[in-house]
Design a protein around this motif. Structure first.
Motif, PDB file in Angstrom:
ATOM      1  N   ARG B  13       0.838  -1.197   0.000  1.00 59.57           N
ATOM      2  CA  ARG B  13       0.000   0.000   0.000  1.00 59.57           C
ATOM      3  C   ARG B  13       0.870   1.244   0.000  1.00 59.57           C
ATOM      4  N   PHE B  14       0.433   2.259  -0.730  1.00 57.86           N
ATOM      5  CA  PHE B  14       1.010   3.595  -0.596  1.00 57.86           C
ATOM      6  C   PHE B  14      -0.077   4.447   0.053  1.00 57.86           C
ATOM      7  N   GLY B  15       0.031   4.690   1.356  1.00 65.09           N
ATOM      8  CA  GLY B  15      -1.060   5.361   2.054  1.00 65.09           C
ATOM      9  C   GLY B  15      -2.306   4.496   1.993  1.00 65.09           C
ATOM     10  N   ALA B  16      -3.421   5.068   1.539  1.00 64.55           N
ATOM     11  CA  ALA B  16      -4.656   4.309   1.471  1.00 64.55           C
ATOM     12  C   ALA B  16      -4.777   3.515   0.172  1.00 64.55           C
ATOM     13  N   PHE B  17      -3.837   3.795  -0.766  1.00 67.04           N
ATOM     14  CA  PHE B  17      -3.922   3.190  -2.098  1.00 67.04           C
ATOM     15  C   PHE B  17      -3.209   1.847  -2.133  1.00 67.04           C
ATOM     16  N   SER B  18      -3.937   0.803  -2.577  1.00 71.41           N
ATOM     17  CA  SER B  18      -3.318  -0.522  -2.680  1.00 71.41           C
ATOM     18  C   SER B  18      -2.698  -0.691  -4.054  1.00 71.41           C
ATOM     19  N   ALA B  19      -1.383  -0.656  -4.123  1.00 73.39           N
ATOM     20  CA  ALA B  19      -0.699  -0.815  -5.404  1.00 73.39           C
ATOM     21  C   ALA B  19      -0.570  -2.288  -5.775  1.00 73.39           C
ATOM     22  N   LEU B  20      -0.504  -3.166  -4.767  1.00 71.00           N
ATOM     23  CA  LEU B  20      -0.454  -4.609  -5.005  1.00 71.00           C
ATOM     24  C   LEU B  20      -1.399  -5.286  -4.019  1.00 71.00           C
ATOM     25  N   GLY B  37       0.130  -5.716 -18.358  1.00 68.63           N
ATOM     26  CA  GLY B  37      -0.942  -5.022 -17.653  1.00 68.63           C
ATOM     27  C   GLY B  37      -0.885  -3.555 -18.016  1.00 68.63           C
ATOM     28  N   PRO B  38      -2.054  -2.874 -17.911  1.00 70.60           N
ATOM     29  CA  PRO B  38      -2.071  -1.460 -18.307  1.00 70.60           C
ATOM     30  C   PRO B  38      -1.211  -0.600 -17.387  1.00 70.60           C
ATOM     31  N   ASN B  39      -0.995   0.652 -17.778  1.00 74.09           N
ATOM     32  CA  ASN B  39      -0.224   1.587 -16.958  1.00 74.09           C
ATOM     33  C   ASN B  39      -0.801   1.648 -15.558  1.00 74.09           C
ATOM     34  N   GLY B  40       0.061   1.634 -14.567  1.00 72.27           N
ATOM     35  CA  GLY B  40      -0.392   1.729 -13.186  1.00 72.27           C
ATOM     36  C   GLY B  40      -0.873   0.418 -12.606  1.00 72.27           C
ATOM     37  N   ALA B  41      -0.704  -0.699 -13.330  1.00 70.57           N
ATOM     38  CA  ALA B  41      -1.173  -1.992 -12.839  1.00 70.57           C
ATOM     39  C   ALA B  41      -0.370  -2.467 -11.630  1.00 70.57           C
ATOM     40  N   GLY B  42       0.852  -1.961 -11.478  1.00 68.94           N
ATOM     41  CA  GLY B  42       1.673  -2.365 -10.335  1.00 68.94           C
ATOM     42  C   GLY B  42       2.872  -3.220 -10.705  1.00 68.94           C
ATOM     43  N   LYS B  43       3.214  -3.260 -12.001  1.00 69.38           N
ATOM     44  CA  LYS B  43       4.310  -4.126 -12.444  1.00 69.38           C
ATOM     45  C   LYS B  43       5.648  -3.679 -11.863  1.00 69.38           C
ATOM     46  N   THR B  44       5.928  -2.378 -11.982  1.00 68.92           N
ATOM     47  CA  THR B  44       7.194  -1.869 -11.451  1.00 68.92           C
ATOM     48  C   THR B  44       7.227  -1.976  -9.929  1.00 68.92           C
ATOM     49  N   THR B  45       6.081  -1.710  -9.301  1.00 71.93           N
ATOM     50  CA  THR B  45       6.016  -1.845  -7.844  1.00 71.93           C
ATOM     51  C   THR B  45       6.332  -3.280  -7.434  1.00 71.93           C
ATOM     52  N   LEU B  46       5.801  -4.238  -8.183  1.00 71.77           N
ATOM     53  CA  LEU B  46       6.083  -5.639  -7.870  1.00 71.77           C
ATOM     54  C   LEU B  46       7.579  -5.931  -8.009  1.00 71.77           C
ATOM     55  N   PHE B  85      15.917  -1.501 -14.849  1.00 68.51           N
ATOM     56  CA  PHE B  85      14.920  -0.518 -14.433  1.00 68.51           C
ATOM     57  C   PHE B  85      14.151  -0.011 -15.649  1.00 68.51           C
ATOM     58  N   GLN B  86      12.991   0.576 -15.351  1.00 66.07           N
ATOM     59  CA  GLN B  86      12.129   1.004 -16.454  1.00 66.07           C
ATOM     60  C   GLN B  86      12.825   2.047 -17.331  1.00 66.07           C
ATOM     61  N   THR B  87      13.565   2.973 -16.688  1.00 66.47           N
ATOM     62  CA  THR B  87      14.441   3.854 -17.473  1.00 66.47           C
ATOM     63  C   THR B  87      15.847   3.318 -17.282  1.00 66.47           C
ATOM     64  N   ASP B 172      12.370  -4.674 -16.736  1.00 63.81           N
ATOM     65  CA  ASP B 172      11.231  -3.760 -16.734  1.00 63.81           C
ATOM     66  C   ASP B 172      11.213  -2.962 -18.040  1.00 63.81           C
ATOM     67  N   GLU B 173      10.393  -3.390 -18.955  1.00 61.71           N
ATOM     68  CA  GLU B 173      10.275  -2.754 -20.274  1.00 61.71           C
ATOM     69  C   GLU B 173      11.625  -2.503 -20.929  1.00 61.71           C
ATOM     70  N   PRO B 174      12.396  -3.581 -21.135  1.00 61.41           N
ATOM     71  CA  PRO B 174      13.738  -3.396 -21.705  1.00 61.41           C
ATOM     72  C   PRO B 174      13.684  -2.882 -23.141  1.00 61.41           C
ATOM     73  N   ALA B 203       6.635  -5.948 -20.664  1.00 63.35           N
ATOM     74  CA  ALA B 203       6.704  -5.254 -21.953  1.00 63.35           C
ATOM     75  C   ALA B 203       5.301  -4.840 -22.344  1.00 63.35           C
ATOM     76  N   HIS B 204       5.208  -3.696 -22.980  1.00 58.89           N
ATOM     77  CA  HIS B 204       3.908  -3.250 -23.467  1.00 58.89           C
ATOM     78  C   HIS B 204       3.631  -3.787 -24.861  1.00 58.89           C
ATOM     79  N   ASP B 205       4.719  -4.169 -25.534  1.00 58.10           N
ATOM     80  CA  ASP B 205       4.581  -4.672 -26.898  1.00 58.10           C
ATOM     81  C   ASP B 205       4.113  -6.127 -26.853  1.00 58.10           C
TER      82      ASP B 205
HETATM   83  N1  LIG Z   1       6.313   5.466  -4.412  1.00 55.44           N
HETATM   84  C1  LIG Z   1       5.004   5.549  -4.694  1.00 55.44           C
HETATM   85  N2  LIG Z   1       4.174   6.291  -3.943  1.00 55.44           N
HETATM   86  C2  LIG Z   1       2.847   6.362  -4.238  1.00 55.44           C
HETATM   87  N3  LIG Z   1       2.273   5.732  -5.253  1.00 55.44           N
HETATM   88  C3  LIG Z   1       3.047   4.977  -6.050  1.00 55.44           C
HETATM   89  C4  LIG Z   1       4.447   4.845  -5.824  1.00 55.44           C
HETATM   90  N4  LIG Z   1       4.969   4.031  -6.775  1.00 55.44           N
HETATM   91  C5  LIG Z   1       3.916   3.690  -7.552  1.00 55.44           C
HETATM   92  N5  LIG Z   1       2.771   4.237  -7.126  1.00 55.44           N
HETATM   93  C6  LIG Z   1       1.440   4.041  -7.725  1.00 55.44           C
HETATM   94  O1  LIG Z   1       1.203   2.653  -7.763  1.00 55.44           O
HETATM   95  C7  LIG Z   1       0.539   2.300  -8.952  1.00 55.44           C
HETATM   96  C8  LIG Z   1       1.339   1.255  -9.676  1.00 55.44           C
HETATM   97  O2  LIG Z   1       2.497   1.856 -10.216  1.00 55.44           O
HETATM   98  P1  LIG Z   1       3.574   1.045 -11.026  1.00 55.44           P
HETATM   99  O3  LIG Z   1       4.654   1.976 -11.379  1.00 55.44           O
HETATM  100  O4  LIG Z   1       3.936  -0.171 -10.282  1.00 55.44           O
HETATM  101  O5  LIG Z   1       2.741   0.636 -12.322  1.00 55.44           O
HETATM  102  P2  LIG Z   1       3.248  -0.078 -13.641  1.00 55.44           P
HETATM  103  O6  LIG Z   1       2.397  -1.269 -13.832  1.00 55.44           O
HETATM  104  O7  LIG Z   1       4.713  -0.289 -13.606  1.00 55.44           O
HETATM  105  O8  LIG Z   1       2.870   1.004 -14.737  1.00 55.44           O
HETATM  106  P3  LIG Z   1       3.639   1.424 -16.074  1.00 55.44           P
HETATM  107  O9  LIG Z   1       3.199   0.464 -17.114  1.00 55.44           O
HETATM  108  O10 LIG Z   1       3.125   2.804 -16.353  1.00 55.44           O
HETATM  109  O11 LIG Z   1       5.091   1.393 -15.800  1.00 55.44           O
HETATM  110  C9  LIG Z   1       0.368   3.584  -9.757  1.00 55.44           C
HETATM  111  O12 LIG Z   1      -0.939   4.056  -9.532  1.00 55.44           O
HETATM  112  C10 LIG Z   1       1.371   4.527  -9.152  1.00 55.44           C
HETATM  113  O13 LIG Z   1       0.916   5.850  -9.219  1.00 55.44           O
END
Ligand SMILES: Nc1ncnc2c1ncn2[C@@H]1O[C@H](COP(=O)(O)OP(=O)(O)OP(=O)(O)O)[C@@H](O)[C@H]1O
Ligand SMILES: [Mg+2]
Lengths: 313, 249
Positions: B13-20, B37-46, B85-87, B172-174, B203-205
């Motif tokens: 969780r990031f605050g009240a938001f569940s990223a995973l 998964g679409p943007n913001g799905a949580g792939k990078t967070t995972l 890393f993604q970048t 992450d999106e090489p 990968a998005h492709d």
């Molecule tokens: N450090 C953080 N603090 C707060 N929210 C975060 C943080 N890192 C990610 N998030 C949020 O968590 C959600 C998942 O982000 P994440 O970067 O994991 O998505 P993603 O699947 O990698 O997306 P993308 O395809 O755009 O790279 C997003 O809504 C993002 O805004």
């Protein structure tokens, strides 16, 4: 190869010429430049190579100076004892500093090193029985190396020159070795270093302890060249002066540290005879260097050398 | 199939938001798994949670059968986990050779060496040059990364991770921002070198994922909504609605 010979021969010839020609005042002054140069060079390893901004470096240098002076008053001025106690003190203080500061971000690093340095100053200032308090320590025994007494300005200068040469070789070998390259990596992209399996703390801690050893070795000889050590030598303004010397000389070059210390101490020593405003002059030189030669005088000299070479070729 | 990576009930969780939320799947040894998964799905967070850059709020992670919960990133690397890393995350001021040698030295246990470091350094430089040569970048060995193209930087980035000979490599999106030819070259390098390495590839492709992966895991809003072979995932109704439909696939 030719370059290596020149790198050894030129400083050695300059040191020999100075030892033969200069008077006692100048020799002590040159020794002071060399000792500060070593300390500033060790600071360059932290700032220039590691990106670790410290405002507590004088605590390592000055703390070692006190330790060496106290040890010499207790047990006599044997060079090995003096250097050993200075190096050990520098390393212990650096290690303590490292444990406290190296887990923090860069702004806190600056403030924490400053606070740690001021804690050393507090000890030096208030522990009168041992450090002499505000009066500092005078009346130190002469340094000795086996049967020889190193009390003349010439002997002290040659000792400082030898120490500077050894310190320079040690510093260069450190930054060229894998550990030094890892230090540069932690400056360039710390997250990548962690993802490659490096412990940022382990890399930075080693660099800090090495810097403590070098600054400690230089600090150990300082009271004997200066004939005095006082709380000013551990004060944070002394740390700031070292950063200024480093910027003037050239961050990231190691040998620029000696140039920076020569310029700073030259202004301080020769201009303070005429005016109290010598610090204004230091400020002016600092601003001019930053504006005209962002990488310090060392980079200016390097550019000059390359130009001369091209003309010669 | 023995699993190199096992995720069980992972939540962040990031605050009240569940990223995973309750993320659970395995990656088998030597397997190539796509994570889409679409943007913001949580792939990078995972990825950040798996590699120890973020601490999960729930769940457990095992690498090669052993729990790695609570370990620092460097300890996980020592157990065979590497990532990109993604970048592209490289040392911009250092040459391509030195970038890769940094990884080689650490992998050889010489990363912090001082005494006897010259031999370790030249051995590492040799390996780095060979890796660059295999990737067709021999002529760029002495070029600082900041002077290289985006695609070249991505390749150096991947080579750094490969130099660690990881058992599991997270990518992450090489291929983001690469031309088709560059992507193929990069994936070719990875395939040639990853005989013993399992890959988890974001990968998005879609062509890249379905073309190169043994299995695909689909995430949406922090949850795994489907997984299977590329063919199975293509048929999955929920996946189509959530992801493939939106890209017209
Ligand atoms: N450090 C953080 N603090 C707060 N929210 C975060 C943080 N890192 C990610 N998030 C949020 O968590 C959600 C998942 O982000 P994440 O970067 O994991 O998505 P993603 O699947 O990698 O997306 P993308 O395809 O755009 O790279 C997003 O809504 C993002 O805004
Ligand atoms: Mg992402």
């Amino acid at each position: 190869m030719k370059r290596n010979i020149a790198m050894v021969a030129l400083p050695a010839a300059a040191a020999a010429a100075a030892a033969l020609l200069a008077d006692d005042f100048v020799l002590r002054f040159l020794a002071e430049i060399l000792l500060f140069g070593i300390a500033v060079m060790s600071l360059d390893i932290l700032i220039g190579f590691g990106g670790l901004m410290s405002l507590g470096h004088a605590a390592l240098f000055g703390g070692a100076a006190y330790a060496a002076a106290i040890a010499a008053r207790q047990w006599g001025g044997d060079v090995a004892l003096v250097l050993g106690s200075g190096i050990a003190t520098g390393m212990v203080l650096a290690a303590l500093m490292g444990v406290v500061v190296l887990r923090s971000g860069h702004l806190f690093l600056l403030i924490l090193t400053l606070l740690m340095g001021q804690m050393v100053w507090e000890v030096a200032f208030h522990w009168r029985e041992v450090t002499g308090g505000a009066d500092g320590l005078r009346g130190l025994p002469a340094l000795s190396l086996g049967p020889w007494t190193l009390s003349t300005a010439r002997a002290l200068f040659l000792l400082a020159a030898l120490l500077a040469a050894v310190a320079f070789v040690v510093g260069r070998s450190f930054v060229a070795a894998p550990i030094g390259r890892a230090l540069v990596g932690t400056r360039e992209e710390p997250i990548r270093m962690a993802a490659l399996g490096y412990s940022l703390f382990a890399v930075r801690f080693r660099a800090l302890v090495l810097a403590g050893a070098l600054a400690g070795a230089a600090g150990a000889l300082f009271p004997f060249v200066n004939l005095y050590v006082g709380p000013q030598s551990v004060h944070w303004t002394q740390s700031a002066a070292m950063v200024i010397m480093l910027v003037i000389g050239g961050i990231g070059s190691l040998w620029g540290a000696f140039i920076g210390s020569a310029v700073y101490l030259g202004i301080q020593t020769y201009l303070s005879a005429y005016t109290d405003r010598w610090q204004l002059c230091v400020g002016l030189v600092f601003v001019l260097t930053v504006l005209l030669l962002p990488n310090g005088i060392a980079s200016g000299l390097r550019i000059l050398r390359d130009r001369l070479r091209r003309r010669g070729a | 199939m023995t699993a190199i990576l096992e995720l069980r009930g992972v939540g962040k969780r990031f605050g009240a938001f569940s990223a995973l939320r309750d993320v659970a799947f395995d990656v088998g040894e030597r397997e190539t798994v796509g994570l889409i998964g679409p943007n913001g799905a949580g792939k990078t967070t995972l990825f950040n949670v798996i590699t120890g850059f973020l601490r999960p709020d729930e769940g457990s992670i095992r690498l090669a059968g052993q729990s790695i919960d609570g370990m620092a990133p460097a300890q996980r690397v020592a157990r065979g986990l590497a990532r990109t890393f993604q970048t592209a995350m490289v040392f911009p001021g250092l040459t391509a050779r030195e970038n890769i040698a940094m990884a080689v030295r650490q992998h050889a246990g010489d990363g912090l060496r001082w005494f006897g470091g010259a031999r370790a350094a030249s051995a590492a430089a040799e390996i780095a040059v060979r890796l660059l040569g295999d990737a067709g970048l021999a002529h760029r060995a002495e070029t600082p990364l900041r002077d290289m193209s985006h695609g070249e930087r991505r390749i150096v980035d991947a080579l750094m991770s490969l130099a660690l000979s990881p058992r599991l490599l997270l990518l992450d999106e090489p291929t983001a921002g690469l031309t088709r030819a560059e992507s193929d070259r990069l994936l070719g390098i990875l395939r040639r070198n990853h005989a013993d390495t399992a890959l988890l590839l974001v990968a998005h492709d879609i062509d890249i994922v379905f073309g190169h992966c043994d299995r695909v895991v689909v995430m949406e809003l922090g949850r795994v909504i489907g997984s299977g072979t590329p063919a199975e995932v293509r048929e999955d109704a929920e996946v189509r609605r959530a992801y493939l439909g939106s890209t017209g696939g």
